[in-house]
Design a protein around this motif. Sequence first.
Motif, short mmCIF file in Angstrom:
data_model
loop_
_atom_site.label_atom_id
_atom_site.label_comp_id
_atom_site.label_asym_id
_atom_site.label_seq_id
_atom_site.Cartn_x
_atom_site.Cartn_y
_atom_site.Cartn_z
N PHE A 1 -2.08 -3.73 -2.16
CA PHE A 1 -0.74 -3.82 -1.50
C PHE A 1 -0.84 -5.21 -0.87
CE2 PHE A 1 -1.54 0.74 -1.00
CZ PHE A 1 -0.39 1.16 -1.62
N HIS A 2 0.30 -5.81 -1.14
CA HIS A 2 0.55 -7.44 -0.66
C HIS A 2 1.76 -7.42 0.14
CE1 HIS A 2 -1.40 -7.44 -4.65
NE2 HIS A 2 -1.90 -8.54 -4.14
N THR A 3 2.05 -8.55 0.50
CA THR A 3 3.36 -8.71 1.52
C THR A 3 4.64 -8.42 1.05
OG1 THR A 3 1.90 -10.82 2.40
CG2 THR A 3 4.47 -10.46 2.98
N TRP A 4 4.69 -8.63 -0.45
CA TRP A 4 6.10 -8.29 -0.77
C TRP A 4 6.10 -6.54 -1.01
CZ3 TRP A 4 6.00 -5.40 -5.32
CH2 TRP A 4 4.98 -5.33 -6.02
N GLN A 5 5.32 -5.98 -1.05
CA GLN A 5 5.13 -4.58 -1.08
C GLN A 5 5.46 -3.97 0.21
OE1 GLN A 5 1.48 -4.42 -3.13
NE2 GLN A 5 2.35 -3.05 -4.58
N ILE A 6 5.04 -4.57 1.43
CA ILE A 6 5.37 -4.27 2.87
C ILE A 6 6.78 -4.52 3.02
CG2 ILE A 6 4.86 -4.52 5.06
CD1 ILE A 6 2.60 -3.51 3.33
N PHE A 7 7.42 -5.70 2.28
CA PHE A 7 8.84 -5.88 2.64
C PHE A 7 9.76 -4.97 2.02
CE2 PHE A 7 12.32 -8.16 1.00
CZ PHE A 7 13.05 -8.80 1.98
N ILE A 8 9.24 -4.61 0.66
CA ILE A 8 10.25 -3.37 -0.07
C ILE A 8 10.07 -2.10 0.80
CG2 ILE A 8 10.21 -1.94 -1.94
CD1 ILE A 8 9.45 -4.22 -3.79
N ALA A 9 8.97 -1.90 1.28
CA ALA A 9 8.95 -0.39 2.16
C ALA A 9 9.64 -0.62 3.40
CB ALA A 9 7.12 -0.36 2.63
N TYR B 1 12.43 -14.41 5.44
CA TYR B 1 11.92 -15.57 5.99
C TYR B 1 10.76 -15.26 7.06
CZ TYR B 1 11.75 -19.77 9.11
OH TYR B 1 11.39 -20.75 9.85
N CYS B 2 10.85 -14.25 7.73
CA CYS B 2 9.97 -13.87 8.75
C CYS B 2 8.58 -13.07 8.13
CB CYS B 2 10.80 -13.08 9.91
SG CYS B 2 11.74 -13.62 10.95
N LEU B 3 8.81 -12.58 6.98
CA LEU B 3 7.73 -11.52 6.62
C LEU B 3 7.06 -12.18 5.43
CD1 LEU B 3 6.10 -8.79 7.02
CD2 LEU B 3 7.97 -7.68 5.52
N LEU B 4 7.78 -12.40 4.53
CA LEU B 4 7.18 -12.93 3.12
C LEU B 4 6.19 -14.10 3.37
CD1 LEU B 4 10.10 -12.44 0.50
CD2 LEU B 4 8.11 -10.93 1.04
N PRO B 5 6.47 -15.06 4.12
CA PRO B 5 5.24 -16.02 4.30
C PRO B 5 4.11 -15.45 4.82
CG PRO B 5 7.41 -16.71 4.90
CD PRO B 5 7.40 -15.45 4.70
N VAL B 6 3.89 -14.35 5.57
CA VAL B 6 2.74 -13.75 6.08
C VAL B 6 1.78 -13.30 4.89
CG1 VAL B 6 1.94 -12.14 7.74
CG2 VAL B 6 4.04 -13.28 8.12
#
Length: 374
Positions: free
Chosen positions: A185-193, A169-174
């Motif tokens: 690199f996209h937001t979802w890759q940062i989320f996985i990292a 909720y906090c990260l993926l909408p960014v």
Amino acid sequence: MAEVEAADFETAIAECGFGLFNVFILISSVPCLTAMVFSAATLSYVMPSAECDLKLSLLDRGMLNAATYAGMIFSAIPWGFIADTMGRRVVLICGGWLDGFFVLCAAFSQDFLQLMVFKFIDGLIICGPFAVVVSYLAEFHGKKHRAYVMLFVGLSVSVGAMILPLMAYCLLPVHIFFNVGQLQFHTWQIFIAITSLPSLLSGFLHMFLPESPKFLMSQGNYNKALISLQRIYALNNRKSRDSYPVKKLTDATPDRSDVINNPNPRRSRQERYKLAKKKFCDGLMQLRPMCSSPFLGLSIQVYCLHFCQIMCVNSVRLWLPQIFATMHTFRIRGMNDTSMCAVMDHNTHGRPIDTKSMEEECDIVASGSGYVYR
């Protein structure tokens, strides 16, 4: 406190009491338990965003959700063999570091195949530490506290399941996008990292913990088991290790401390292979009672019950983020039919074909409003 000349494991661990060491080992187990939840459910939150970048079909999304579990199934028996021959601590340390590394590799994925392969390896590895950490915790606590430790395990898993959607909720909408050479690199890759952090932290924290005394005793290494128990006693009671009342450990396994701590001259490769093969076969033989009377019927009932339970839970849990994202898209576009049939039909056949429409829908899906019910 009077000295106990000889004691079995339950008596010896009870003499250690409950204190600072137990608190530290419980805290150290939380990242490992959280990592298991993250490995199993991360992609379900990622796919509403990643499906546009990776051009995922419904079959691709299903295979990605299944990849982690496939890895767990393939590695269950080998991890049990490793934990029972090499020890719990080495599995927790090496498994934590390796799992964190391959989750980071998944974050670098640029296409569907790379992501699926790395998530399969993620499941292949995380199965070991997760299964071992439960035994590891139980073997450091006496009968008085063991039941509460199992409650703590369940609580930690639930907390991990709560943290993951909050992170999404906090990260993926960014909106995050950048290039490093030819890598995008996209937001979802940062989320996985970010989800790799619990595994790395678990491997790091367990480096400061000793091997399970119960395991050491089962291997006949009573000297190291006694040292491990003395360390626990000293931390819990703020006393010297020499004041530990138990001076000798007893168990059904013969004492092989001298042989283990002073190994024979180097064996040939063929001898090491035969020894490893024998240990593996002995480990498989331990499964034999479950496949024969009188345990076969009960085993089948338990396996079927557990299979149905996990299937029902995961069928809902792994697809809810995708379903909610699609419902949010319907609401934004003014569509009135938000039934499950309409959602599944949209995910299967109704995806926009042209690039402009796809980018618009991806922007809608990535909105934080998709995580809030109104």
